[in-house]
Motif scaffolding. Structure first.
Motif, PDB file in Angstrom:
ATOM      1  N   ALA A   1       0.834  -1.107   0.183  1.00 11.80           N
ATOM      2  CA  ALA A   1      -0.029  -0.152   0.103  1.00 11.80           C
ATOM      3  C   ALA A   1       0.949   1.147   0.065  1.00 11.80           C
ATOM      4  CB  ALA A   1      -1.067  -0.132   1.215  1.00 11.80           C
ATOM      5  N   LEU A   2       0.466   2.281  -0.990  1.00 14.07           N
ATOM      6  CA  LEU A   2       1.475   3.156  -1.089  1.00 14.07           C
ATOM      7  C   LEU A   2       0.856   4.519   0.028  1.00 14.07           C
ATOM      8  CD1 LEU A   2       2.332   3.662  -4.685  1.00 14.07           C
ATOM      9  CD2 LEU A   2       3.668   2.755  -2.906  1.00 14.07           C
ATOM     10  N   PRO A   3       1.663   5.120   0.465  1.00 16.45           N
ATOM     11  CA  PRO A   3       1.088   6.262   1.159  1.00 16.45           C
ATOM     12  C   PRO A   3       0.138   7.104   0.666  1.00 16.45           C
ATOM     13  CG  PRO A   3       3.484   6.155   1.254  1.00 16.45           C
ATOM     14  CD  PRO A   3       2.970   5.299   0.455  1.00 16.45           C
ATOM     15  N   ASP A   4      -0.460   7.939   1.218  1.00 17.71           N
ATOM     16  CA  ASP A   4      -1.609   8.972   0.576  1.00 17.71           C
ATOM     17  C   ASP A   4      -0.599  10.320   0.327  1.00 17.71           C
ATOM     18  OD1 ASP A   4      -3.717   9.026  -0.807  1.00 17.71           O
ATOM     19  OD2 ASP A   4      -4.874   9.238   0.862  1.00 17.71           O
ATOM     20  N   ARG A   5       0.491  10.536   0.056  1.00 21.08           N
ATOM     21  CA  ARG A   5       1.264  11.505  -0.122  1.00 21.08           C
ATOM     22  C   ARG A   5       2.383  11.498  -1.321  1.00 21.08           C
ATOM     23  NH1 ARG A   5       6.137   9.979   1.896  1.00 21.08           N
ATOM     24  NH2 ARG A   5       6.154   8.495   3.374  1.00 21.08           N
ATOM     25  N   TYR A   6       2.976  12.451  -1.449  1.00 25.79           N
ATOM     26  CA  TYR A   6       4.281  12.377  -2.454  1.00 25.79           C
ATOM     27  C   TYR A   6       5.319  11.577  -1.876  1.00 25.79           C
ATOM     28  CZ  TYR A   6       1.751  15.572  -5.755  1.00 25.79           C
ATOM     29  OH  TYR A   6       0.806  16.270  -6.063  1.00 25.79           O
ATOM     30  N   LEU A   7       5.964  10.778  -2.662  1.00 27.28           N
ATOM     31  CA  LEU A   7       7.049   9.845  -2.128  1.00 27.28           C
ATOM     32  C   LEU A   7       8.357  10.503  -2.288  1.00 27.28           C
ATOM     33  CD1 LEU A   7       5.656   6.406  -3.727  1.00 27.28           C
ATOM     34  CD2 LEU A   7       5.366   7.402  -1.373  1.00 27.28           C
ATOM     35  N   THR A   8       9.254   9.995  -1.322  1.00 28.44           N
ATOM     36  CA  THR A   8      10.755  10.482  -1.392  1.00 28.44           C
ATOM     37  C   THR A   8      11.607   9.312  -1.995  1.00 28.44           C
ATOM     38  OG1 THR A   8      11.162   9.744   0.677  1.00 28.44           O
ATOM     39  CG2 THR A   8      10.254  11.822   0.907  1.00 28.44           C
TER      40      THR A   8
END
Length: 80
Positions: free
Chosen positions: A16-23
């Motif tokens: 599951a990917l976070p609900d934000r831009y990824l670093t």
């Protein structure tokens, strides 16, 4: 009338990917590669597309999922 079923995009990566831009750190963790590999992908334009916010590099989770789906569908396999 035919129904079109669509796979859950999170199933593409198996996480599951976070609900934000990824670093870059997030990308390295997701793909289980060193952070330097993420920077090399960007330099060679072979990884998911990123963008800058000021001096900070970020990745849109939707772009990451699309990149993985494209790679899987075309069977691309880079020998490192």
């Amino acid at each position: 009338m035919a129904t079109h079923t669509q796979t859950d995009p999170r199933a593409i990566l198996g996480v599951a990917l976070p609900d934000r831009y990824l670093t870059p750190d997030d990308i390295a963790e997701i793909f289980e590669v060193p952070k330097e590999t993420v920077y090399q992908w960007r330099k060679k334009r072979t990884g998911p597309p990123g963008f800058r916010i000021g001096k900070h590099l970020r990745y849109d989770p939707a772009d990451v999922l699309a990149h993985v789906a494209e790679r899987k569908s075309t069977g691309q396999d880079d020998a490192a």
